[in-house]
Design a protein around this motif. Structure first.
Motif, PDB file in Angstrom:
ATOM      1  N   ASP A   1      78.218  44.949 -54.356  1.00 49.92           N
ATOM      2  CA  ASP A   1      78.958  45.722 -55.063  1.00 49.92           C
ATOM      3  C   ASP A   1      80.307  45.328 -55.593  1.00 49.92           C
ATOM      4  OD1 ASP A   1      76.901  47.585 -55.171  1.00 49.92           O
ATOM      5  OD2 ASP A   1      77.998  49.106 -53.515  1.00 49.92           O
ATOM      6  N   LEU A   2      81.121  44.659 -54.275  1.00 43.04           N
ATOM      7  CA  LEU A   2      82.255  43.853 -54.639  1.00 43.04           C
ATOM      8  C   LEU A   2      82.249  42.530 -55.616  1.00 43.04           C
ATOM      9  CD1 LEU A   2      83.410  43.960 -50.783  1.00 43.04           C
ATOM     10  CD2 LEU A   2      84.511  45.171 -52.847  1.00 43.04           C
ATOM     11  N   ALA A   3      81.097  42.067 -55.422  1.00 41.16           N
ATOM     12  CA  ALA A   3      80.810  40.767 -56.342  1.00 41.16           C
ATOM     13  C   ALA A   3      80.801  41.327 -57.639  1.00 41.16           C
ATOM     14  CB  ALA A   3      79.753  40.094 -55.950  1.00 41.16           C
ATOM     15  N   ALA A   4      80.185  42.511 -57.942  1.00 42.18           N
ATOM     16  CA  ALA A   4      79.873  42.924 -59.142  1.00 42.18           C
ATOM     17  C   ALA A   4      81.202  43.361 -59.888  1.00 42.18           C
ATOM     18  CB  ALA A   4      78.834  44.089 -59.425  1.00 42.18           C
ATOM     19  N   ILE A   5      82.227  43.713 -59.004  1.00 41.65           N
ATOM     20  CA  ILE A   5      83.359  44.442 -59.666  1.00 41.65           C
ATOM     21  C   ILE A   5      84.220  43.202 -59.783  1.00 41.65           C
ATOM     22  CG2 ILE A   5      85.421  45.501 -58.907  1.00 41.65           C
ATOM     23  CD1 ILE A   5      83.807  47.343 -56.987  1.00 41.65           C
ATOM     24  N   GLN A   6      84.072  41.990 -59.059  1.00 36.17           N
ATOM     25  CA  GLN A   6      84.984  40.792 -59.413  1.00 36.17           C
ATOM     26  C   GLN A   6      84.444  40.432 -60.510  1.00 36.17           C
ATOM     27  OE1 GLN A   6      84.126  38.745 -55.619  1.00 36.17           O
ATOM     28  NE2 GLN A   6      86.451  39.297 -54.770  1.00 36.17           N
ATOM     29  N   GLU A   7      83.273  40.067 -60.988  1.00 32.79           N
ATOM     30  CA  GLU A   7      82.593  39.754 -62.309  1.00 32.79           C
ATOM     31  C   GLU A   7      83.037  40.571 -63.430  1.00 32.79           C
ATOM     32  OE1 GLU A   7      80.972  36.847 -62.770  1.00 32.79           O
ATOM     33  OE2 GLU A   7      81.324  36.171 -60.643  1.00 32.79           O
TER      34      GLU A   7
ATOM     35  N   GLU B   1      86.477  41.332 -68.094  1.00 33.00           N
ATOM     36  CA  GLU B   1      87.392  42.074 -68.756  1.00 33.00           C
ATOM     37  C   GLU B   1      88.525  41.194 -69.228  1.00 33.00           C
ATOM     38  OE1 GLU B   1      90.123  46.225 -68.273  1.00 33.00           O
ATOM     39  OE2 GLU B   1      89.203  45.307 -66.380  1.00 33.00           O
ATOM     40  N   ARG B   2      89.189  40.499 -68.264  1.00 38.72           N
ATOM     41  CA  ARG B   2      90.268  39.300 -68.506  1.00 38.72           C
ATOM     42  C   ARG B   2      89.861  38.499 -69.607  1.00 38.72           C
ATOM     43  NH1 ARG B   2      91.878  37.654 -62.228  1.00 38.72           N
ATOM     44  NH2 ARG B   2      92.728  39.581 -61.934  1.00 38.72           N
ATOM     45  N   GLU B   3      88.705  37.745 -69.653  1.00 42.33           N
ATOM     46  CA  GLU B   3      88.558  37.101 -70.940  1.00 42.33           C
ATOM     47  C   GLU B   3      88.582  37.838 -72.290  1.00 42.33           C
ATOM     48  OE1 GLU B   3      88.137  33.508 -71.033  1.00 42.33           O
ATOM     49  OE2 GLU B   3      88.638  33.873 -68.946  1.00 42.33           O
ATOM     50  N   VAL B   4      87.997  39.124 -72.183  1.00 44.36           N
ATOM     51  CA  VAL B   4      87.669  39.864 -73.419  1.00 44.36           C
ATOM     52  C   VAL B   4      89.318  40.103 -73.932  1.00 44.36           C
ATOM     53  CG1 VAL B   4      87.172  42.234 -74.316  1.00 44.36           C
ATOM     54  CG2 VAL B   4      85.519  40.771 -72.936  1.00 44.36           C
TER      55      VAL B   4
ATOM     56  N   GLY C   1      89.962  33.836 -75.522  1.00 47.40           N
ATOM     57  CA  GLY C   1      88.868  34.057 -74.406  1.00 47.40           C
ATOM     58  C   GLY C   1      87.791  32.886 -74.361  1.00 47.40           C
ATOM     59  N   HIS C   2      87.050  32.881 -73.370  1.00 45.05           N
ATOM     60  CA  HIS C   2      85.920  32.138 -73.226  1.00 45.05           C
ATOM     61  C   HIS C   2      84.814  32.296 -74.320  1.00 45.05           C
ATOM     62  CE1 HIS C   2      82.397  30.006 -71.837  1.00 45.05           C
ATOM     63  NE2 HIS C   2      83.285  29.348 -71.032  1.00 45.05           N
ATOM     64  N   PRO C   3      84.403  31.298 -75.089  1.00 41.65           N
ATOM     65  CA  PRO C   3      83.394  31.716 -76.261  1.00 41.65           C
ATOM     66  C   PRO C   3      82.251  32.551 -76.027  1.00 41.65           C
ATOM     67  CG  PRO C   3      84.092  29.366 -76.306  1.00 41.65           C
ATOM     68  CD  PRO C   3      84.582  30.029 -74.949  1.00 41.65           C
ATOM     69  N   THR C   4      81.673  32.301 -74.648  1.00 44.08           N
ATOM     70  CA  THR C   4      80.481  32.965 -74.397  1.00 44.08           C
ATOM     71  C   THR C   4      80.805  34.461 -74.214  1.00 44.08           C
ATOM     72  OG1 THR C   4      79.875  31.011 -73.219  1.00 44.08           O
ATOM     73  CG2 THR C   4      78.638  32.968 -72.624  1.00 44.08           C
ATOM     74  N   VAL C   5      81.954  34.858 -73.547  1.00 41.54           N
ATOM     75  CA  VAL C   5      82.282  36.005 -73.174  1.00 41.54           C
ATOM     76  C   VAL C   5      82.724  36.846 -74.683  1.00 41.54           C
ATOM     77  CG1 VAL C   5      83.820  37.585 -72.199  1.00 41.54           C
ATOM     78  CG2 VAL C   5      82.896  35.519 -70.989  1.00 41.54           C
ATOM     79  N   ILE C   6      83.718  36.301 -75.528  1.00 45.92           N
ATOM     80  CA  ILE C   6      84.047  36.848 -76.694  1.00 45.92           C
ATOM     81  C   ILE C   6      83.147  36.832 -77.847  1.00 45.92           C
ATOM     82  CG2 ILE C   6      86.462  36.408 -75.909  1.00 45.92           C
ATOM     83  CD1 ILE C   6      86.285  34.234 -78.221  1.00 45.92           C
ATOM     84  N   SER C   7      82.101  35.942 -77.816  1.00 48.02           N
ATOM     85  CA  SER C   7      81.063  36.133 -78.715  1.00 48.02           C
ATOM     86  C   SER C   7      79.987  36.900 -78.829  1.00 48.02           C
ATOM     87  CB  SER C   7      80.480  34.653 -78.860  1.00 48.02           C
ATOM     88  OG  SER C   7      79.482  34.553 -77.799  1.00 48.02           O
ATOM     89  N   SER C   8      80.005  37.727 -77.898  1.00 48.64           N
ATOM     90  CA  SER C   8      78.850  38.459 -77.675  1.00 48.64           C
ATOM     91  C   SER C   8      79.287  39.773 -78.342  1.00 48.64           C
ATOM     92  CB  SER C   8      78.325  39.086 -75.988  1.00 48.64           C
ATOM     93  OG  SER C   8      79.622  39.266 -75.402  1.00 48.64           O
ATOM     94  N   SER C   9      78.205  40.240 -78.978  1.00 48.46           N
ATOM     95  CA  SER C   9      78.605  41.776 -79.765  1.00 48.46           C
ATOM     96  C   SER C   9      77.910  42.872 -78.793  1.00 48.46           C
ATOM     97  CB  SER C   9      77.984  41.565 -81.028  1.00 48.46           C
ATOM     98  OG  SER C   9      76.774  41.349 -81.231  1.00 48.46           O
ATOM     99  N   ILE C  10      78.662  44.009 -78.764  1.00 55.95           N
ATOM    100  CA  ILE C  10      78.195  45.068 -78.032  1.00 55.95           C
ATOM    101  C   ILE C  10      77.622  46.133 -79.052  1.00 55.95           C
ATOM    102  CG2 ILE C  10      78.540  46.589 -76.219  1.00 55.95           C
ATOM    103  CD1 ILE C  10      80.220  44.848 -74.965  1.00 55.95           C
TER     104      ILE C  10
END
Length: 85
Positions: free
Chosen positions: A56-62, A67-70, A76-85
């Motif tokens: 649970d702690l690891a999931a929160i850290q991830e 969120e910081r990258e977003v 932000g990192h391209p892999t994180v900001i390129s994904s569309s939700i």
């Protein structure tokens, strides 16, 4: 402690009782400091987390890292900001 009459003696807000006299105040303070020193000399053992709690702690850290990258937006990192939700 010159200049303090017993009625003007300062209130304690650090965890020990004021007492009725400067001497009692100092005795209470010394007891408090000795107990604090004893706790520092013999600290409590660190908490032991179960594997489930560690996951649970690891999931929160991830999640925080994503969120910081977003929040960086286009920087932000391209892999994180390129994904569309």
């Amino acid at each position: 402690m010159e200049g303090y009459a017993c009625g003007e003696f300062p209130q304690s807000d650090v965890g020990f009782p004021k007492g009725d006299s400067p001497e009692e105040f100092l005795d209470n303070m010394m007891t408090f400091l000795k107990e604090a020193a004893a706790r520092l000399d013999n600290p409590a053992p660190p908490p032991v987390f179960s594997p489930a709690a560690m996951r649970d702690l690891a999931a929160i850290q991830e999640t925080v890292l994503v969120e910081r990258e977003v929040n960086k937006g286009d920087a932000g990192h391209p892999t994180v900001i390129s994904s569309s939700i």
